[in-house]
Design an enzyme around this catalytic site. Structure first.
Site, short mmCIF file in Angstrom:
data_model
loop_
_atom_site.label_atom_id
_atom_site.label_comp_id
_atom_site.label_asym_id
_atom_site.label_seq_id
_atom_site.Cartn_x
_atom_site.Cartn_y
_atom_site.Cartn_z
N LYS A 1 0.85 -1.20 0.00
CA LYS A 1 0.00 0.00 0.00
C LYS A 1 0.88 1.24 0.00
O LYS A 1 1.12 1.82 1.04
CB LYS A 1 -0.86 0.01 1.26
CG LYS A 1 -1.87 -1.10 1.32
CD LYS A 1 -2.52 -1.12 2.68
CE LYS A 1 -3.43 -2.31 2.83
NZ LYS A 1 -3.84 -2.52 4.22
N GLY B 1 -7.32 -3.54 1.96
CA GLY B 1 -8.41 -3.49 2.93
C GLY B 1 -7.88 -3.50 4.35
O GLY B 1 -6.67 -3.60 4.58
N SER C 1 -6.52 -4.80 7.36
CA SER C 1 -5.96 -6.14 7.61
C SER C 1 -4.63 -6.04 8.34
O SER C 1 -3.58 -5.98 7.71
CB SER C 1 -5.74 -6.85 6.27
OG SER C 1 -5.11 -5.98 5.34
N LYS D 1 -4.46 6.49 3.12
CA LYS D 1 -4.91 6.31 4.52
C LYS D 1 -3.68 6.22 5.45
O LYS D 1 -3.77 6.57 6.62
CB LYS D 1 -5.85 5.10 4.66
CG LYS D 1 -5.27 3.76 4.28
CD LYS D 1 -4.59 3.04 5.41
CE LYS D 1 -3.73 1.92 4.89
NZ LYS D 1 -2.93 1.26 5.91
N ARG E 1 1.94 0.48 12.15
CA ARG E 1 3.26 1.10 12.27
C ARG E 1 3.22 2.56 11.83
O ARG E 1 4.02 3.36 12.25
CB ARG E 1 4.29 0.31 11.46
CG ARG E 1 4.00 0.35 10.00
CD ARG E 1 4.66 -0.72 9.24
NE ARG E 1 3.99 -1.98 9.46
CZ ARG E 1 4.08 -2.98 8.61
NH1 ARG E 1 4.82 -2.88 7.54
NH2 ARG E 1 3.45 -4.10 8.83
N GLU F 1 5.01 3.25 5.20
CA GLU F 1 4.77 3.87 3.89
C GLU F 1 4.16 5.27 3.99
O GLU F 1 4.12 6.02 3.02
CB GLU F 1 3.80 2.99 3.07
CG GLU F 1 4.21 1.53 2.90
CD GLU F 1 4.93 1.26 1.58
OE1 GLU F 1 5.46 2.20 0.98
OE2 GLU F 1 4.96 0.08 1.18
N1 LIG Z 1 1.83 -5.77 7.81
C1 LIG Z 1 0.55 -5.61 7.54
O1 LIG Z 1 -0.30 -5.78 8.41
C2 LIG Z 1 0.13 -5.23 6.16
C3 LIG Z 1 -1.19 -5.44 5.80
C4 LIG Z 1 -1.60 -5.09 4.53
C5 LIG Z 1 -0.69 -4.54 3.63
N2 LIG Z 1 0.60 -4.34 4.01
C6 LIG Z 1 1.50 -3.74 3.02
O2 LIG Z 1 2.38 -4.75 2.56
C7 LIG Z 1 3.65 -4.17 2.22
C8 LIG Z 1 4.72 -4.93 2.91
O3 LIG Z 1 4.46 -4.81 4.29
P1 LIG Z 1 5.05 -5.79 5.37
O4 LIG Z 1 4.33 -5.49 6.61
O5 LIG Z 1 5.08 -7.19 4.91
O6 LIG Z 1 6.53 -5.17 5.43
P2 LIG Z 1 7.81 -5.86 6.01
O7 LIG Z 1 8.81 -4.77 6.16
O8 LIG Z 1 7.45 -6.71 7.17
O9 LIG Z 1 8.25 -6.85 4.84
C9 LIG Z 1 8.77 -6.45 3.61
C10 LIG Z 1 9.63 -7.61 3.12
O10 LIG Z 1 10.11 -7.28 1.84
C11 LIG Z 1 11.43 -7.75 1.77
N3 LIG Z 1 12.11 -7.04 0.72
C12 LIG Z 1 12.56 -5.78 0.71
N4 LIG Z 1 13.12 -5.50 -0.47
C13 LIG Z 1 13.02 -6.63 -1.20
C14 LIG Z 1 13.42 -6.99 -2.49
N5 LIG Z 1 14.07 -6.12 -3.25
N6 LIG Z 1 13.14 -8.24 -2.94
C15 LIG Z 1 12.49 -9.12 -2.16
N7 LIG Z 1 12.10 -8.85 -0.91
C16 LIG Z 1 12.37 -7.62 -0.45
C17 LIG Z 1 12.03 -7.49 3.13
O11 LIG Z 1 13.16 -8.31 3.37
C18 LIG Z 1 10.85 -7.85 4.02
O12 LIG Z 1 10.88 -9.20 4.37
C19 LIG Z 1 3.57 -2.70 2.64
O13 LIG Z 1 3.31 -1.92 1.51
C20 LIG Z 1 2.39 -2.65 3.58
O14 LIG Z 1 1.71 -1.41 3.55
C21 LIG Z 1 1.04 -4.70 5.24
#
Ligand SMILES: NC(=O)c1ccc[n+]([C@@H]2O[C@H](COP(=O)([O-])OP(=O)(O)OC[C@H]3O[C@@H](n4cnc5c(N)ncnc54)[C@H](O)[C@@H]3O)[C@@H](O)[C@H]2O)c1
Length: 333
Positions: A103, A134, A136, A190, A254, A280
């Site tokens: 996101k 959504g 989550s 958001k 976060r 983000e």
């Molecule tokens: N955590 C949540 O609850 C949640 C829910 C919905 C959406 N999101 C969205 O999902 C996205 C990721 O969030 P997250 O919480 O998993 O973040 P995170 O920081 O926990 O994980 C990101 C992962 O991407 C990996 N990464 C970074 N660069 C990379 C690359 N070049 N190639 C492969 N892997 C790479 C990192 O090592 C890490 O494991 C964000 O945009 C976030 O907004 C998160």
């Protein structure tokens, strides 16, 4: 079905569990060796430490991951998305469905992920694109707590495919939408309002102030989504108000936490540096501000937040600026 996930962090590994619960085989690619080992050897979630299904495999190898399936879930931070997609395009040998769950808005360009995919993935390698978003928190989905998402695509059949892939009757319900712009822009913006809400709490303001900023923040998200070509109904849905409710007042968020720390006096760099996972929202504040200038939008909260994250104004001064604006009629469109 086989499904590949790029990014095995908090959300990617959690979605791997949901896909496995739904009878799919999943391979995750991450660049963090420690995460890969935790998943393969200990069979635990790399962030939350709880057990995950042992059939989930992780690898450092991108080609192996892409060869595994023609369905790829994008779950890396948005700032890494273009680089990851460039690498994918070199390795892809078949038309692939990209499902984006990140996101964010790309730093420097302010592009949404669907636009980056269009720029980086050759037509021959692209079966289609679906944005899945959504309210989550990964912390809840990993515990299989009831959650609803929306799968948006210009291609209705692909939106329905993703709906079926992720939905189950135990804890995950997915709706479809044809509004990719609304889902992506609302989902990104958001996070900006979640930071603002956190700053307000960190400053010691009360729930009234938080409700004021969230509600008027929805108006600003709506202005941005409409300017970009998205739909009003999407902002009022799961990826808009739904995600704002869950993000803008929860310590699990976060972005809210980052704002809280800024409100308590940390610099933006200190606050972001103190949170391990990707934040983000600061980038979303910049993007919102830039979109506002481009489309001549009135975005007082985002503009004041921009000055705060740029270090040009204290949070207290920004609040004063918001409260001392000329008085208005409440309008939403
Ligand atoms: N955590 C949540 O609850 C949640 C829910 C919905 C959406 N999101 C969205 O999902 C996205 C990721 O969030 P997250 O919480 O998993 O973040 P995170 O920081 O926990 O994980 C990101 C992962 O991407 C990996 N990464 C970074 N660069 C990379 C690359 N070049 N190639 C492969 N892997 C790479 C990192 O090592 C890490 O494991 C964000 O945009 C976030 O907004 C998160």
């Amino acid at each position: 079905m086989n499904v590949s996930i790029l990014g095995g962090g908090a959300w990617g590994t959690t979605l791997a569990q949901t896909l496995t619960d739904n009878g799919n085989l999943v391979v995750i690619r991450d660049i963090n060796k420690e995460f890969v080992e935790k998943i393969n050897v200990e069979h635990v979630h790399p962030f939350f430490g709880m057990s995950i299904p042992s059939s989930i495999r992780a690898t450092l190898d991108l080609k192996e991951t892409l060869d595994f399936s023609d369905v790829v879930v994008l779950c890396v931070p948005t700032k890494a998305m273009r680089m990851v997609l460039k690498e994918c395009n070199k390795e892809l040998t078949k038309p692939t469905l990209f499902i984006n769950v990140s996101k964010g808005i790309e730093p420097e360009t302010s592009l949404r992920v669907s636009e980056i995919v269009e720029e980086e993935i050759d037509e021959k390698n692209l079966m289609g694109y679906v944005a899945l978003s959504g309210p989550s928190h990964a912390e809840e989905v990993i515990l299989r707590k009831a959650t609803a998402l929306v799968a948006a695509s210009k291609n209705e059949a692909l939106a329905c495919k993703v709906q079926a892939l992720f939905s189950n009757e135990k804890y995950m319900r997915v709706y479809t939408s044809d509004d990719v712009i609304g889902v992506e822009a609302g989902g990104a913006m958001k996070n900006a309002i979640a930071i603002v809400s956190g700053v307000a709490s960190g400053m010691g303001l009360g729930e009234n102030a938080r409700a004021m900023l969230i509600t008027r923040g929805i108006k600003e998200i709506l202005s941005i989504v409409l300017a970009l070509g998205g739909k009003m109904e999407t902002v009022y849905g799961l990826s808009g108000i739904g995600d704002l409710i869950v993000t803008a007042s929860s310590l699990n968020s976060r972005n809210f936490q980052c704002g809280l720390k800024i409100g308590r006096g940390m610099t933006v760099e200190e606050a972001m540096g103190s949170i391990v996972q990707s934040v983000e929202g600061v980038r979303a504040i910049h993007a919102g501000h830039e979109i506002g200038i481009k489309y001549n939008l009135e975005l007082p909260i985002i503009d004041e937040a921009f000055k705060v994250v740029e270090g040009k104004l204290s949070a207290k001064e920004a609040l004063h600026n918001l409260l001392s604006r000329s008085l208005k009629t409440e309008k939403y469109w």
